[in-house]
Design an enzyme around this catalytic site. Structure first.
Site, PDB file in Angstrom:
ATOM      1  CG  PHE A 145      -1.273   0.177  -5.716  1.00  0.00           C
ATOM      2  CD1 PHE A 145      -2.136  -0.755  -5.156  1.00  0.00           C
ATOM      3  CD2 PHE A 145      -1.542   0.648  -6.983  1.00  0.00           C
ATOM      4  CE1 PHE A 145      -3.241  -1.211  -5.858  1.00  0.00           C
ATOM      5  CE2 PHE A 145      -2.651   0.191  -7.695  1.00  0.00           C
ATOM      6  CZ  PHE A 145      -3.497  -0.739  -7.128  1.00  0.00           C
ATOM      7  CD  GLU A 149      -0.842   0.031 -10.738  1.00  0.00           C
ATOM      8  OE1 GLU A 149      -1.417  -1.007 -11.101  1.00  0.00           O
ATOM      9  OE2 GLU A 149       0.210   0.030 -10.063  1.00  0.00           O
ATOM     10  CD1 TRP A 150       0.329  -2.182 -14.021  1.00  0.00           C
ATOM     11  CD2 TRP A 150       1.911  -2.072 -15.590  1.00  0.00           C
ATOM     12  NE1 TRP A 150       1.336  -3.052 -13.653  1.00  0.00           N
ATOM     13  CE2 TRP A 150       2.329  -3.008 -14.603  1.00  0.00           C
ATOM     14  CE3 TRP A 150       2.756  -1.847 -16.674  1.00  0.00           C
ATOM     15  CZ2 TRP A 150       3.530  -3.701 -14.675  1.00  0.00           C
ATOM     16  CZ3 TRP A 150       3.957  -2.541 -16.749  1.00  0.00           C
ATOM     17  CH2 TRP A 150       4.331  -3.454 -15.761  1.00  0.00           C
ATOM     18  CG  ASN A 152       2.896 -10.425 -11.794  1.00  0.00           C
ATOM     19  OD1 ASN A 152       2.805 -10.656 -10.598  1.00  0.00           O
ATOM     20  ND2 ASN A 152       2.128  -9.527 -12.404  1.00  0.00           N
ATOM     21  CD  GLU A 153      -1.642  -9.891 -11.224  1.00  0.00           C
ATOM     22  OE1 GLU A 153      -2.006  -9.103 -12.117  1.00  0.00           O
ATOM     23  OE2 GLU A 153      -1.812  -9.664 -10.014  1.00  0.00           O
ATOM     24  CG  HIS A 157       5.458  -7.661 -13.006  1.00  0.00           C
ATOM     25  ND1 HIS A 157       5.335  -7.903 -11.656  1.00  0.00           N
ATOM     26  CD2 HIS A 157       4.330  -6.997 -13.350  1.00  0.00           C
ATOM     27  CE1 HIS A 157       4.203  -7.401 -11.200  1.00  0.00           C
ATOM     28  NE2 HIS A 157       3.568  -6.839 -12.219  1.00  0.00           N
ATOM     29  CE1 TYR A 192      -3.443  -5.035  -5.436  1.00  0.00           C
ATOM     30  CE2 TYR A 192      -3.439  -7.000  -6.814  1.00  0.00           C
ATOM     31  CZ  TYR A 192      -2.761  -5.963  -6.205  1.00  0.00           C
ATOM     32  OH  TYR A 192      -1.398  -5.858  -6.342  1.00  0.00           O
ATOM     33  CD  GLU A 210       1.136  -7.988  -7.539  1.00  0.00           C
ATOM     34  OE1 GLU A 210       0.048  -7.393  -7.782  1.00  0.00           O
ATOM     35  OE2 GLU A 210       2.004  -8.170  -8.400  1.00  0.00           O
TER      36      GLU A 210
END
Length: 680
Positions: free
Chosen positions: A463, A454-455, A194-195, A149, A331, A400
């Site tokens: 979240f 969150e990055w 992931n993504e 991730h 999202y 997600e």
């Protein structure tokens, strides 16, 4: 333990409704029940929650370097401690157990298993994840493990150029094999990477994420994503070899999680429809097409040329059908148009320029704390698109979906997260809608269990279903945790029309009131209506315009943009009628005053009209609580579509009072008599 994300929902017999509907006063109450085997869960990632960045033999990752670089993180924080899941994991597992969660998705820190990215295994790191997995299983929670991730070991970035090198793909396969061997006896569900698109673009094109590259923004993201695809394919091949040694009941499943917004055409023009489809291919097809068809979309090949790497025949064969289910992450939604005079193309240096589209805010959507459009219909349309394009074996699992907020420092307000409850509820409604229409959806995971780091936004966006108090890091379940717990336990939830500020349908009311206005018009045929009747006709026309506007908003929120545009046209036509009637009535009043007729014309001698006489939602549903209503448009405006139509001010005091007596502008007990006697 069964390794499947359960089974495909049993089709209902023809004519049997998929959800039940009851009436509660004026409101429809719908029961949204999911299959008993539906996989409910929450998700997190290692760097965002663990902390312990120098504990237990963990090596450094690219996010350690990036977050410690001044100016890279919005609030200046790092993931050094994050929310200290590394020290509080038992408490967090107990939280999930109290919520009754059957699944928990988390990621393994590559740097905690292999501090240098390759070489000697850190047994302390293996023990940490092994203990976590055992604790989850003791509480009846099935682990879903993500191998990567975004937290690449820093030595692989510095010494091998990270995902720009095929050597990193080879290192990933070796790392994945260690995880399969050490944890595969207890873990049945895996996500390889992931993504990858998000990681490639933000980390290798826009420099907003680690490793922070923007040297060649129109080439490097495609190279990085290409190597992540190859890493997945090779890891999947290794996984299946290990799987084949196990009894069938113990075999696991593996996928690669792919993120995508939904892309909705801005207009009904064929060019915009083609632009939206192309945008979907550049966004989701970029990674999904190789996984299911063995190559990138033709639209990308045509527009990118040699910037898009090529697969060998052997690589294509290895990629094709290398996933056991479609791991979908969603999202938000965007509207898309073909570039033109009003919407010029993006600069050539932009990563997205080759896509050849322009993005727009979504009609009918509100914004979340990160500025993303909240448009639940996107979940329905995206699930349908995936189902129809790929027909994925193992179905779709939404790995997600979540809602960020900028919550305050503490107190009750911080845990009354009604916005998140509404987001989850409405997106699940749209997922349920897709399932009723035959889309094979096997599960849903909320992002995220905890308020996490969150990055690039640091700790500024939250979240979590569970609040993490700044400083103490105490866990406090929010309202959304209670809602989700009940939904999991009951296998669904009830929803009423109009809750969560959803716009109520106004079409039936529009048609009923339109017929009554037509009856009045018919009575006046061939004669000049009295000033009283003219005023009532003006009020009713204005109300119809507001109802049409409200129905357009309702259709836009449902994602039916064609119907929304049709209602826009009706609203605009009626608003023009209001303007015309107001001018005519004003002229007649001035003539009557000049003749000494004594007609009331308001304190300044002018008739004033506010279209709709108030909030259409309030008129249609007078019992609605104030917090369930969308505020009416400002006085003097009538919105129709994206434009704003000016109308003549507000009603005079007496006329406004008359309009508010009933939705029709006259006393209810006089309505039948009025229509019966016709015009005076």
């Amino acid at each position: 333990m069964a390794s499947k994300f359960r089974t495909r929902p049993t089709p209902r017999p023809p004519g049997t409704p998929a959800d039940s509907t009851a009436r509660r006063g004026r409101m429809s109450v719908r029961e949204h029940k999911f299959p008993s085997a539906f996989a409910w869960g929450t998700a997190t990632s290692a760097y965002q929650i663990e902390g312990g960045w120098q504990s237990g033999g963990r090596g450094l990752s690219i996010w350690d370097a990036f977050s410690h670089t001044p100016g890279k993180i919005r609030d200046g924080t790092t993931g050094d401690i994050a929310v200290d899941h590394y020290g509080r994991w038992r408490e967090d597992v107990q939280l999930m157990a109290r919520m009754g969660l059957p699944y928990y998705r988390f990621s393994i820190s590559w740097s905690r298993i292999l501090p240098a990215g390759t070489g000697t295994v850190n047994e302390a790191g293996v023990r940490f994840y092994s203990d976590l997995i055992d604790e989850l299983l003791r509480h009846g929670i099935r682990p879903v493990v993500t191998l990567y991730h975004w937290d690449l070991p820093l030595p692989l970035q510095l010494e091998r150029d990270g995902w720009l090198s095929p050597q990193t793909a080879a290192a990933f396969v070796a790392y994945a094999a260690i995880c399969f061997e050490r944890f595969g006896d207890r873990v049945r569900h895996w996500i390889s990477i992931n993504e990858p698109a998000h990681h490639a673009v933000n980390g290798h094109g826009r420099a907003e994420h680690a490793p922070g590259r923007s040297v060649a923004p129109t080439r490097e993201p495609y190279t990085a994503a290409h190597h992540m695809l190859l890493a997945h394919a090779l890891a999947a091949a290794r996984f299946r070899k290990l799987n084949d040694r196990l009894p069938r009941a113990q075999r696991g499943l593996l996928s690669m999680s792919l993120n995508s917004d939904w892309r909705e055409p801005l207009t009904a023009a064929p060019a915009d429809a083609a632009a939206a489809q192309r945008s979907m291919e550049f966004t989701l097809g970029w990674l999904a097409d190789p996984l299911y068809f063995g190559d990138y979309p033709a639209s990308m090949r045509a527009r990118l040329g040699d910037a898009l790497p090529r697969f060998t025949e052997a690589q294509s064969a290895m990629l094709r059908n290398s996933t056991d289910f479609f791991a979908l992450q969603h999202y938000s939604t965007l509207m898309v148009s073909e570039p033109g005079p009003d919407h010029p193309p993006l600069p050539e240096a932009s990563f997205h320029a080759a896509e050849g589209v322009r993005w727009h805010n979504t009609r009918g959507a509100r914004k979340n704390a990160l500025g993303w459009d909240v448009a639940p219909f996107g979940m329905y349309k995206l699930a349908k698109w995936v189902h129809e394009r790929y027909r994925p074996r193992g179905g779709i699992v939404v790995t997600e979906n979540g809602f960020p907020t900028a919550e305050g420092a503490g107190g009750d307000e911080a845990v009354r997260d009604a916005g998140r409850v509404c987001y989850i509820k409405r997106y699940l409604q749209q997922l349920h809608r897709a399932m009723r229409e035959g889309v094979d959806v096997r599960g849903y995971f909320v992002w995220s269990l905890l308020d996490n780091w969150e990055w690039a936004h640091g700790a500024s966006a939250r979240f979590g279903l569970v609040r993490v108090e700044p400083g103490s890091l105490a866990r406090v379940p929010k309202a959304s945790a209670s809602f989700y717990m009940r939904a999991v336990q009951e296998g669904g939830f009830n929803a009423t029309d109009g809750e969560c500020n959803a716009t109520l349908a106004a079409g039936p009311q529009f048609r009923a009131e339109g017929l009554e206005l037509q009856a009045i018009v018919n009575k006046t045929a061939g004669a000049t209506p009295s000033l009283e009747i003219s005023r009532i006709m003006l009020l009713r026309t204005g109300r119809l315009a507001a109802l049409a506007e409200r129905q357009a908003q309702h259709e836009a929120e449902r994602g039916d943009m064609h119907a929304a545009r049709e209602w826009d046209a009706k609203a605009a036509k009626l608003a023009a009628g209001v303007e015309r009637q107001a001018r005519q009535l004003q002229l007649r009043l001035e003539q009557a005053r000049a003749a000494g007729g004594g007609q009331e014309a308001g304190p300044d001698g002018e008739v004033r009209v506010r279209a709709g006489g108030g909030s259409p939602a309030a008129d249609l549903n007078p019992d609605l609580a104030a917090d369930q209503m969308v505020p009416p448009p400002p006085a003097g405006t009538l919105r129709a579509g994206s434009g704003v139509l000016r109308t003549p001010q507000v009603l005079s005091a007496s006329l406004l009072q008359e309009a508010m007596v009933s939705p029709f502008g006259i006393a209810e007990e006089d309505e039948a008599d009025f229509l019966a006697r016709g015009v005076a």
